[in-house]
Design an enzyme around this catalytic site. Structure first.
Site, short mmCIF file in Angstrom:
data_model
loop_
_atom_site.label_atom_id
_atom_site.label_comp_id
_atom_site.label_asym_id
_atom_site.label_seq_id
_atom_site.Cartn_x
_atom_site.Cartn_y
_atom_site.Cartn_z
N CYS A 170 47.81 57.21 1.93
CA CYS A 170 48.01 56.54 0.65
C CYS A 170 46.95 55.49 0.34
O CYS A 170 46.99 54.88 -0.73
CB CYS A 170 49.40 55.91 0.62
N HIS A 310 50.02 47.23 -3.49
CA HIS A 310 50.41 48.57 -3.04
C HIS A 310 51.90 48.78 -3.28
O HIS A 310 52.29 49.84 -3.78
CB HIS A 310 50.07 48.73 -1.56
N GLU A 321 53.42 43.19 2.69
CA GLU A 321 52.33 42.87 1.76
C GLU A 321 52.44 41.44 1.25
O GLU A 321 51.43 40.76 1.06
CB GLU A 321 52.31 43.84 0.60
N LYS A 342 53.30 50.98 -9.57
CA LYS A 342 54.11 52.08 -9.02
C LYS A 342 55.55 52.03 -9.53
O LYS A 342 56.26 53.03 -9.46
CB LYS A 342 54.11 52.03 -7.49
N HIS A 347 54.71 56.84 -6.73
CA HIS A 347 53.63 56.72 -5.74
C HIS A 347 52.80 58.00 -5.73
O HIS A 347 53.29 59.06 -5.34
CB HIS A 347 54.25 56.46 -4.37
N PHE A 407 49.82 55.75 5.74
CA PHE A 407 50.24 56.22 7.06
C PHE A 407 49.02 56.29 7.98
O PHE A 407 47.91 56.59 7.55
CB PHE A 407 50.89 57.60 6.96
#
Length: 419
Positions: A170, A310, A321, A342, A347, A407
């Site tokens: 991502c 994010h 975050e 998002k 996403h 990931f």
């Protein structure tokens, strides 16, 4: 030696909010959700039956024969790249290279995908099982390979300085922008078409994400399910689309009289080395990426006015975050307008960072932050000034952060500055 300055001269997008930049940006500012129910028969038995489908089917935009030879991820990327190229004043295809406006040997592509042509792969495997080897498409490999979107754009524009594909889950789309900046600063290209794309709304990826407890299983109104930083968040919503930027050396852009949206000042890329899926709960890897981006940009934390976070709407990631931003921006963090687009798009995986880069550039250019929707009760562990409606950003010289994490522990932060 003076550092090469890299500027943004073109923008393209296709997203759950609209088929181009204008409609996507308008949807973001309006706080509109692009998440919908999936009505296809194949979705009936899935544990999650909502997603952020692209608002405009790319196959209806592209010429029919070309569309049939491309995976949906490449279709989306080509639509966004074509818009960005035209927005940069360079036509719709190879005209700029053929006319000598752009040197094809100095034109590169850096376009990412986190998963690649997964729908092509799975559809051809179904054909193999059900109808035999002869029914597997002879175009399956060039359609499903992860570098297909970058290669497609390279062919379409006549780009010969390299067609690079960054794959970091991502964080892929944002890393492609960092890569493009490197290509220009290293002198390997004058212009790079950079971005990310994803099209993974298919039973297998959705079942896999759902079974690892990554997707929200909220049964409510689909438009309200993606809720970054809210106490009721329980996972992300899968989206699809693409974002593309035309990046140039400032010298090259000025020489051809290009309109400049913003400047990409610096980037930071790190890895957590913590877990294949879970973020470091303290956010240390992401914080190092932000600090490296600020250092490369030669920007003091006090210059950051806006963050496109994010923030996927996962319980752990959103808190991590917040800790990153406190660790890197210090006391100034409460003066920074933070948002998560998002909440509206879902996403986009490998396309997320690129679409959010488009939004970050527009936020700096127009001095306005899109809102975060569905934030009804902010998690007390998240001590940030989160915009829940459009917010004006300061005048004068400002900078903004675009954060992406993936990931495998991938962390990418990009600093964008006003012009």
């Amino acid at each position: 030696m003076a550092r090469t300055r890299v500027v943004v001269t073109g923008l393209g997008a296709t997203s759950p909010l609209g088929g181009d930049v204008a409609s996507t940006w308008e949807g973001m500012l309006a706080g509109r959700s692009g998440v919908r129910h999936l009505d296809e028969e194949w979705a009936a038995d899935l544990p999650v039956r909502i997603a952020g489908r692209a608002a405009v089917d790319p196959a209806t935009v592209l010429e029919r024969v070309r569309a049939r030879r491309l995976d949906r991820s490449s279709q989306l990327a080509l639509v966004a790249a074509t818009e960005a190229w035209a927005d940069a004043g360079l036509g719709s295809g190879t005209e700029a290279v053929e006319a000598g406006t752009i040197d094809g040997d100095r034109l590169g592509v850096a376009v990412a995908s986190g998963i690649g042509g997964v729908t092509t792969l799975l559809e051809n495997y179904d054909a193999l099982l059900q109808k035999g080897p002869r029914r597997v498409s002879p175009l399956a490999v060039p359609m499903l390979m992860p570098n297909a979107p970058a290669a497609t754009i390279s062919l379409h524009l006549g780009a010969r300085a390299g067609a690079v594909t960054t794959v970091s889950a991502c964080a892929s789309g944002n890393e492609s922008i960092a890569t493009a900046v490197d290509l220009i600063r290293l002198g390997r290209a004058d212009v790079v078409v950079a971005g990310g794309t994803e099209a993974a709304i298919h039973p297998l990826p959705m079942a896999a994400f759902a079974n690892m407890m990554a997707l929200s299983k909220n049964p409510g109104d689909p438009a309200t399910v993606s809720r970054p930083w809210d106490t009721g968040r329980d996972g992300f919503v899968l989206g699809e689309g693409a974002g593309v930027l035309v990046l140039e050396s400032e010298e090259h852009a000025l020489a051809r009289g290009a309109r400049i949206y913003a400047e990409v000042l610096g980037a930071g890329v790190t890895s957590d080395a913590h877990d294949i899926a879970q973020p470091d709960p303290a956010g240390r890897g992401g914080a190092r990426a932000i600090l490296r981006a600020l250092a490369e940009a030669d920007v003091d934390p006090s210059a950051i006015a806006h963050v496109n976070a994010h923030a996927t709407s996962t319980p752990q990631g959103d808190v991590a975050e917040s800790l990153m931003l406190h660790a890197t921006l210090g006391a100034h963090v409460h003066d920074v307008v933070v948002t998560s687009t998002k909440s509206m798009t879902g996403h986009l995986l490998g396309g997320a960072g690129a679409l959010e880069a488009v939004a970050t550039v527009l936020a700096v250019h127009h001095r306005v932050s899109p809102p975060t929707i569905n934030l009804d009760e902010q998690d007390p562990a998240v001590d940030l000034d989160i915009a829940v409606k459009t917010r004006d950003l300061p005048l004068g010289d400002i900078a903004a952060l675009n954060n992406s994490f993936g990931f495998g522990g991938a962390n990418v932060a990009v600093v964008v500055g006003s012009r």
